[in-house]
Write a protein that holds these residues in place. Structure first.
Motif, PDB file in Angstrom:
ATOM      1  N   PHE A 109     -36.712  48.948 -12.671  1.00  0.00           N
ATOM      2  CA  PHE A 109     -36.626  48.633 -14.097  1.00  0.00           C
ATOM      3  C   PHE A 109     -36.012  47.260 -14.369  1.00  0.00           C
ATOM      4  O   PHE A 109     -35.655  46.946 -15.499  1.00  0.00           O
ATOM      5  N   LYS A 110     -35.836  46.434 -13.332  1.00  0.00           N
ATOM      6  CA  LYS A 110     -35.247  45.094 -13.436  1.00  0.00           C
ATOM      7  C   LYS A 110     -33.880  45.147 -14.122  1.00  0.00           C
ATOM      8  O   LYS A 110     -33.083  46.047 -13.873  1.00  0.00           O
ATOM      9  N   GLU A 111     -33.621  44.220 -15.054  1.00  0.00           N
ATOM     10  CA  GLU A 111     -32.292  44.122 -15.673  1.00  0.00           C
ATOM     11  C   GLU A 111     -31.923  45.343 -16.512  1.00  0.00           C
ATOM     12  O   GLU A 111     -30.764  45.528 -16.882  1.00  0.00           O
ATOM     13  N   HIS A 146     -36.769  50.631   1.024  1.00  0.00           N
ATOM     14  CA  HIS A 146     -36.858  49.295   0.430  1.00  0.00           C
ATOM     15  C   HIS A 146     -35.693  49.101  -0.539  1.00  0.00           C
ATOM     16  O   HIS A 146     -35.722  49.554  -1.678  1.00  0.00           O
ATOM     17  N   GLY A 147     -34.678  48.382  -0.061  1.00  0.00           N
ATOM     18  CA  GLY A 147     -33.500  48.109  -0.871  1.00  0.00           C
ATOM     19  C   GLY A 147     -33.336  46.629  -1.160  1.00  0.00           C
ATOM     20  O   GLY A 147     -32.207  46.156  -1.330  1.00  0.00           O
ATOM     21  N   ALA A 148     -34.440  45.900  -1.225  1.00  0.00           N
ATOM     22  CA  ALA A 148     -34.383  44.445  -1.419  1.00  0.00           C
ATOM     23  C   ALA A 148     -35.315  44.008  -2.549  1.00  0.00           C
ATOM     24  O   ALA A 148     -35.890  44.826  -3.261  1.00  0.00           O
ATOM     25  N   HIS A 149     -35.411  42.684  -2.724  1.00  0.00           N
ATOM     26  CA  HIS A 149     -36.424  42.020  -3.551  1.00  0.00           C
ATOM     27  C   HIS A 149     -36.395  42.409  -5.029  1.00  0.00           C
ATOM     28  O   HIS A 149     -37.409  42.371  -5.701  1.00  0.00           O
ATOM     29  N   THR A 150     -35.240  42.788  -5.540  1.00  0.00           N
ATOM     30  CA  THR A 150     -35.025  43.125  -6.958  1.00  0.00           C
ATOM     31  C   THR A 150     -35.784  44.381  -7.399  1.00  0.00           C
ATOM     32  O   THR A 150     -35.936  44.610  -8.603  1.00  0.00           O
ATOM     33  N   TYR A 151     -36.218  45.220  -6.464  1.00  0.00           N
ATOM     34  CA  TYR A 151     -36.837  46.490  -6.830  1.00  0.00           C
ATOM     35  C   TYR A 151     -35.744  47.535  -7.071  1.00  0.00           C
ATOM     36  O   TYR A 151     -34.557  47.215  -7.070  1.00  0.00           O
ATOM     37  N   ARG A 195     -34.326  47.916   4.368  1.00  0.00           N
ATOM     38  CA  ARG A 195     -34.482  46.489   4.058  1.00  0.00           C
ATOM     39  C   ARG A 195     -33.555  46.168   2.902  1.00  0.00           C
ATOM     40  O   ARG A 195     -33.705  46.686   1.794  1.00  0.00           O
ATOM     41  N   MET A 196     -32.588  45.329   3.173  1.00  0.00           N
ATOM     42  CA  MET A 196     -31.536  45.054   2.202  1.00  0.00           C
ATOM     43  C   MET A 196     -31.595  43.617   1.715  1.00  0.00           C
ATOM     44  O   MET A 196     -32.144  42.729   2.380  1.00  0.00           O
ATOM     45  N   GLY A 197     -31.019  43.395   0.542  1.00  0.00           N
ATOM     46  CA  GLY A 197     -30.816  42.039   0.061  1.00  0.00           C
ATOM     47  C   GLY A 197     -29.521  41.502   0.616  1.00  0.00           C
ATOM     48  O   GLY A 197     -28.454  42.074   0.383  1.00  0.00           O
ATOM     49  N   VAL A 227     -30.984  40.428  -5.549  1.00  0.00           N
ATOM     50  CA  VAL A 227     -30.898  39.871  -6.898  1.00  0.00           C
ATOM     51  C   VAL A 227     -30.000  38.630  -6.848  1.00  0.00           C
ATOM     52  O   VAL A 227     -28.797  38.750  -6.628  1.00  0.00           O
ATOM     53  N   PRO A 228     -30.568  37.440  -7.039  1.00  0.00           N
ATOM     54  CA  PRO A 228     -29.762  36.223  -6.893  1.00  0.00           C
ATOM     55  C   PRO A 228     -28.913  35.940  -8.124  1.00  0.00           C
ATOM     56  O   PRO A 228     -29.206  36.403  -9.228  1.00  0.00           O
TER      57      PRO A 228
END
Length: 315
Positions: A109-111, A146-151, A195-197, A227-228
């Motif tokens: 859901f992003k932000e 999948h725990g990366a890429h802003t998902y 997979r982590m950020g 999330v940068p």
């Protein structure tokens, strides 16, 4: 310390991996229809990559529900009708003695992650658990969360986006419960990856998250981006990235995180050459190197890499 190279084998539990090159999970949009089912073209592509001799294949992001897809043409695992096609993918890869994991995914859901109801996140957590059961039935050798890429899971892991005051506001709560609730699936022949950020939002947060994730019982960690911090307007999304480091900042995060944990680490981002992969493995900076876009764009990448490796060693 034993000297290793990109063609040194590795074993995780009973899973034998013949070299250190990994195909990372890349959604092959052009090979998939909008219904979420595996196609013959997709099976053929994975077979081709397996035949080339990679060490490990992580099958692309696979959605736990239709509304959780990142794009229409993404494969799914949200009911038992997907098992047949996914089993064909695993079996095709196994023909060439290559182990394979499958990445389980929800776009999230992003932000707005703080606005999602607790009941909705409970429901999605259950979907992940059901997807894990199906993945094991499909004869994969393991699962990558999948725990990366802003998902979704990256959103929940993010200090920047997750401002919740319920249980899902706790650091890594969703991941912890998912791993706890599916622990019974992971025996000596079925491994768990994540997979982590590495930047959630800074590298020090990624290091702390990696330590926590390791304590949950992971078998392998795959470090990518999260999330940068929006303050970074340049391409590098972490502070204090050393100019002397010869490769991408995401690879650097994997190298730094490996220093703090004991489980094997996969690094990924813009690896195109044998010399790059070899430098990382031979210097014990990473355990595995993921080669994605180069594997698609460069015909016979593994064959070329073997030749370059052999010539470099003779030289």
């Amino acid at each position: 310390m034993k000297k290793v190279n990109i063609f040194t084998d590795f074993k995780i539990k009973n899973i034998y991996i013949k070299n250190r090159i990994v195909l990372p999970p890349m959604v092959r949009f052009s090979l998939i229809g909008n219904d979420g089912y595996v196609t013959e073209d997709l099976i053929e592509w994975y077979g081709m990559i397996a035949k080339s001799g990679v060490g490990l294949i992580i099958v692309e992001a696979t959605a736990v529900e239709e509304s959780g897809k990142l794009r229409e043409n993404q494969i799914g695992i949200w009911n038992d009708s997907f098992i047949e096609g996914l089993t064909k993918v695993a079996n095709e890869i196994h023909k060439y003695d290559v182990p394979c994991m499958i990445q389980i995914h929800h776009a999230g859901f992003k932000e707005k992650i703080s606005e999602v109801s607790e009941e909705e996140l409970d429901r999605i957590l259950k979907l992940f658990e059901e997807a894990f059961v199906r993945a094991k039935k499909c004869d994969f050798d393991g699962i990558e969360i999948h725990g990366a890429h802003t998902y979704l899971i990256s959103q929940l892991n993010s200090k920047l986006w997750n401002k919740r005051e319920d249980k899902y506001g706790e650091r890594l709560y969703f991941s912890k419960k998912l791993i706890e609730n599916t622990k019974y699936l992971f025996d000596e022949n079925f491994i768990l990856g994540y997979r982590m950020g590495g930047n959630e939002p800074e590298l020090e947060d990624g290091i702390e998250n990696a330590k926590i994730l390791e304590s949950y019982g992971l078998d392998i960690l795959h470090v990518s981006s999260g999330v940068p911090n929006p303050e970074y307007k340049r391409q590098v999304k972490i502070k204090n990235f050393p100019k002397s480091f010869p490769l991408d900042w995401i690879i650097y995060m994997g190298v730094e995180i490996k220093k703090h944990i004991k489980i094997p680490v996969i690094g990924v981002s813009k690896i195109k050459k044998e010399s790059q992969a070899s430098w990382l493995v031979e210097n014990n900076l990473l355990d595995f190197v993921a080669v994605g876009k180069a594997m698609i764009s460069q015909d016979k990448w593994m064959e070329k890499t073997r030749k370059e490796f052999s010539l470099r060693k003779k030289g």
